[in-house]
Structures are given as C-alpha cells and as structure tokens.
Design a protein around this motif. Structure first.
Motif, short mmCIF file in Angstrom:
data_model
loop_
_atom_site.label_atom_id
_atom_site.label_comp_id
_atom_site.label_asym_id
_atom_site.label_seq_id
_atom_site.Cartn_x
_atom_site.Cartn_y
_atom_site.Cartn_z
N ASP A 67 63.44 69.00 98.24
CA ASP A 67 63.32 70.40 97.81
C ASP A 67 63.42 70.57 96.30
O ASP A 67 63.02 71.62 95.77
N PHE A 68 63.94 69.56 95.60
CA PHE A 68 64.12 69.70 94.15
C PHE A 68 63.68 68.43 93.41
O PHE A 68 64.14 68.14 92.32
N ARG A 69 62.76 67.68 94.01
CA ARG A 69 62.34 66.40 93.43
C ARG A 69 61.92 66.51 91.97
O ARG A 69 62.28 65.66 91.14
N LYS A 70 61.17 67.53 91.60
CA LYS A 70 60.65 67.65 90.23
C LYS A 70 61.74 68.00 89.22
O LYS A 70 61.51 67.93 88.02
N ARG A 71 62.91 68.35 89.70
CA ARG A 71 63.99 68.80 88.82
C ARG A 71 65.08 67.75 88.63
O ARG A 71 66.12 68.04 88.03
N ILE A 72 64.85 66.56 89.13
CA ILE A 72 65.87 65.52 89.03
C ILE A 72 65.30 64.25 88.41
O ILE A 72 64.09 64.11 88.23
N VAL A 73 66.21 63.34 88.10
CA VAL A 73 65.85 62.01 87.62
C VAL A 73 66.21 61.03 88.73
O VAL A 73 67.38 60.88 89.10
N LEU A 74 65.19 60.40 89.28
CA LEU A 74 65.36 59.50 90.41
C LEU A 74 65.21 58.06 89.92
O LEU A 74 64.21 57.70 89.30
N SER A 75 66.22 57.26 90.21
CA SER A 75 66.23 55.88 89.76
C SER A 75 66.39 54.93 90.94
O SER A 75 67.19 55.17 91.84
N THR A 76 65.60 53.87 90.93
CA THR A 76 65.79 52.82 91.93
C THR A 76 65.57 51.46 91.26
O THR A 76 65.26 51.38 90.06
N LYS A 77 65.74 50.39 92.05
CA LYS A 77 65.74 49.05 91.46
C LYS A 77 64.91 48.10 92.30
O LYS A 77 64.69 48.33 93.49
N VAL A 78 64.50 47.01 91.66
CA VAL A 78 63.62 46.03 92.30
C VAL A 78 64.02 44.63 91.85
O VAL A 78 64.58 44.45 90.77
#
Length: 301
Positions: A67-78
C-alpha cells in the motif's frame, strides 16, 4: 524522525530502519502488522535478504509494503544460494547469478524495482569486477536504484569503494563493537558512502540479555560497558535502547541504524523512544566509554 541521504544517491532513509530478518513466517500476520505500524510511525527503511527463511521473508515484506511501496526504501541482498536439500547455503557471487537472481527477489517483493541491492558478504577472492558490472547493469535497466555491500571485511570494502559506485556499507556498530571507529568510518565518510549500522543492541546485551564474551571483550568487560550504559541512562532519565541508538547515530559516518524487531511490544517501545534519540556530545561519549578499551579489526585488513 530524521531522514538522511543514502551515500551520494537521491534516496533518503529514516535514521532508524527495520531489519526484517527477525520477522518469522510462522507469525506472518504479526510481521505484516509490525511493518505497517513501523511505516505509520515514520520509519521508511526496510531491509531483508533472499537468504532469510529461504525467500519467505522477502515475501512477507513484499506483502506488507504494497500500500505504500513508492514511499519507502526497500533493501534486500544477494550472494548466498540455499542448497537443494535445504541444509545450509553456498556463496555464489558472479555476474550471471546476480542478474538472474534479482528477478526472484523482485517477484517475491511484489515490486518492479529495489531501492538498495546489497552483496550479502563477499571475499577478496571474488570476481569483483564482474560483480560490479552486474550491479551497474541492474541500475541501467531500472531493476535497482543503487547498490551496496554488507560486510565487515576492510580489504573487500576498499576494493568496492575504489572500483564501484556503491552507496552504502552495512556493518556492525554498537557500544560493544566499535571497530568502525578504527579507520573504516572516516574512510567511508570521506568517500560519501553511508554506513548502515546493524547490531546496535549487541544481541540484546545492551538492553536486557545476560552479558557474555563478545568479540574481543571478556564477559567482565561487557559487564563494565553495560554498567556505564545503565548509569548514563539513569542519569539522563531515558532507557538503555535510547542510549544505545543515540551512541550509534552520533557517529557522523552512520546514516541509519537497523533494528531487528519481532514483537509488537518491541515496536511500541521503539516508537515511544525514537524522538528521544539524539546526538551525544563528546563529553557524553567519554562518559559512556570510561574504562573501555578500543577494538580493532583482526582479519581481512
């Protein structure tokens, strides 16, 4: 809540972020609610990894932030790949693996881009040039906005700083782990690369867990540091979490501290104290560190 630039990028992250590794699939609904409540409180930085719970952690985070994807900073790792039998994982760091694997993370996160994509470890023996090529290719393709490194290996960090456009390095930093202060903090600050601090409460020992040997400190040394912390917190009418976070975020090199929250009660406590977190003065840092010896990196220098 304070928001800070992530390295030289245009991305701004909350000074306190949520490390989502602690959110377990067995309590899926609770984890989703914790993430959403954290966002409502002003936290905009959420970190996960494809390794956590074999990808299910990314799925939990992806569902929670829709619902707020565009308003956050999403971090993941590989970089780590689970074995077919599920018994542990192997290090896989190559251009082809990274370019292929990002698609799985995007799918699980239910998004078409990742704000910060981090190499989940790394050694000096890795094909570093082709790994950098992979990340740059993903930036050009719009799959990721920027990239970084999750590592405490000084020699590896220097290679990426010299050769790439990394925006951040995630590494341990707390009252019980001040190796960052030896030289790496100043080095990354000079190159305008953000430090993302994990382990701010040192496995809970700075909050309420029993003291034990930690890195190069004996349990008696850990107890001494905890006594300093208790006394400081009592003097300033705050709790230990406030002081632990204030210490970490007082380091100019640190852009954000990532906390692993896994219960509604822990999140409520964080929300209650987050506005009390502040930069400590030089004198206050000396007070906290009275009688404490410095730590140094002993490997991978």
């Amino acid at each position: 809540m304070q928001y800070n630039k992530l390295g030289k990028s245009a991305i701004e992250v909350s000074s306190i972020g949520l490390g989502c590794m602690s959110l377990k699939g067995s309590k899926h609904k609770q984890g989703v609610e914790i993430i959403r409540k954290a966002f409502d409180s002003g936290i905009n930085f959420f970190d996960t990894a494809d390794l956590y719970e074999k990808g299910f952690n990314e799925m939990l985070v992806g569902e929670a932030v829709q619902d707020f994807r565009k308003r956050i900073v999403l971090s993941t790792k590989v970089g780590n790949s689970w074995r077919a039998d599920g018994n542990g994982w192997d290090w896989k760091a190559s251009k082809s693996y990274i370019v292929k694997t990002v698609e799985s993370s995007l799918s699980r996160l239910k998004t078409d881009y990742i704000d910060l994509y981090q190499l989940h470890g790394g050694t000096i023996e890795d094909p570093i040039d082709e790994i950098i090529e992979a990340f740059d290719l993903l930036v050009s393709a719009g799959k990721i906005r920027t990239y970084g490194l999750s590592s405490i290996r000084s020699n590896v960090i220097r290679e990426y700083v010299a050769k790439s456009n990394i925006s951040a390095v995630m590494m341990q930093y707390s009252l019980l782990d001040r190796r960052l202060e030896e030289e790496m903090g100043a080095y990354l600050l000079h190159h305008r690369i953000s430090v993302l601090a994990r382990g701010a409460v040192a496995k809970g020992m700075l909050i309420n867990k029993q003291a034990e040997n930690f890195l190069q400190y004996s349990s008696s040394e850990v107890q001494h540091i905890i006594r300093n912390l208790h006394a400081f917190a009592k003097k300033h009418h705050v709790n230990n979490l406030t002081v632990a976070l204030s210490f970490v975020l007082s380091n100019e090199a640190v852009t954000a501290a990532l906390l692993g929250i896994n219960t509604p009660l822990q999140l409520t406590e964080l929300i209650q104290i987050k506005e009390q977190v502040r930069s400590l003065t030089g004198a206050e840092k000396i007070e906290l560190l009275s009688g404490v010896r410095a730590l140094y990196f002993t490997e991978h220098r």
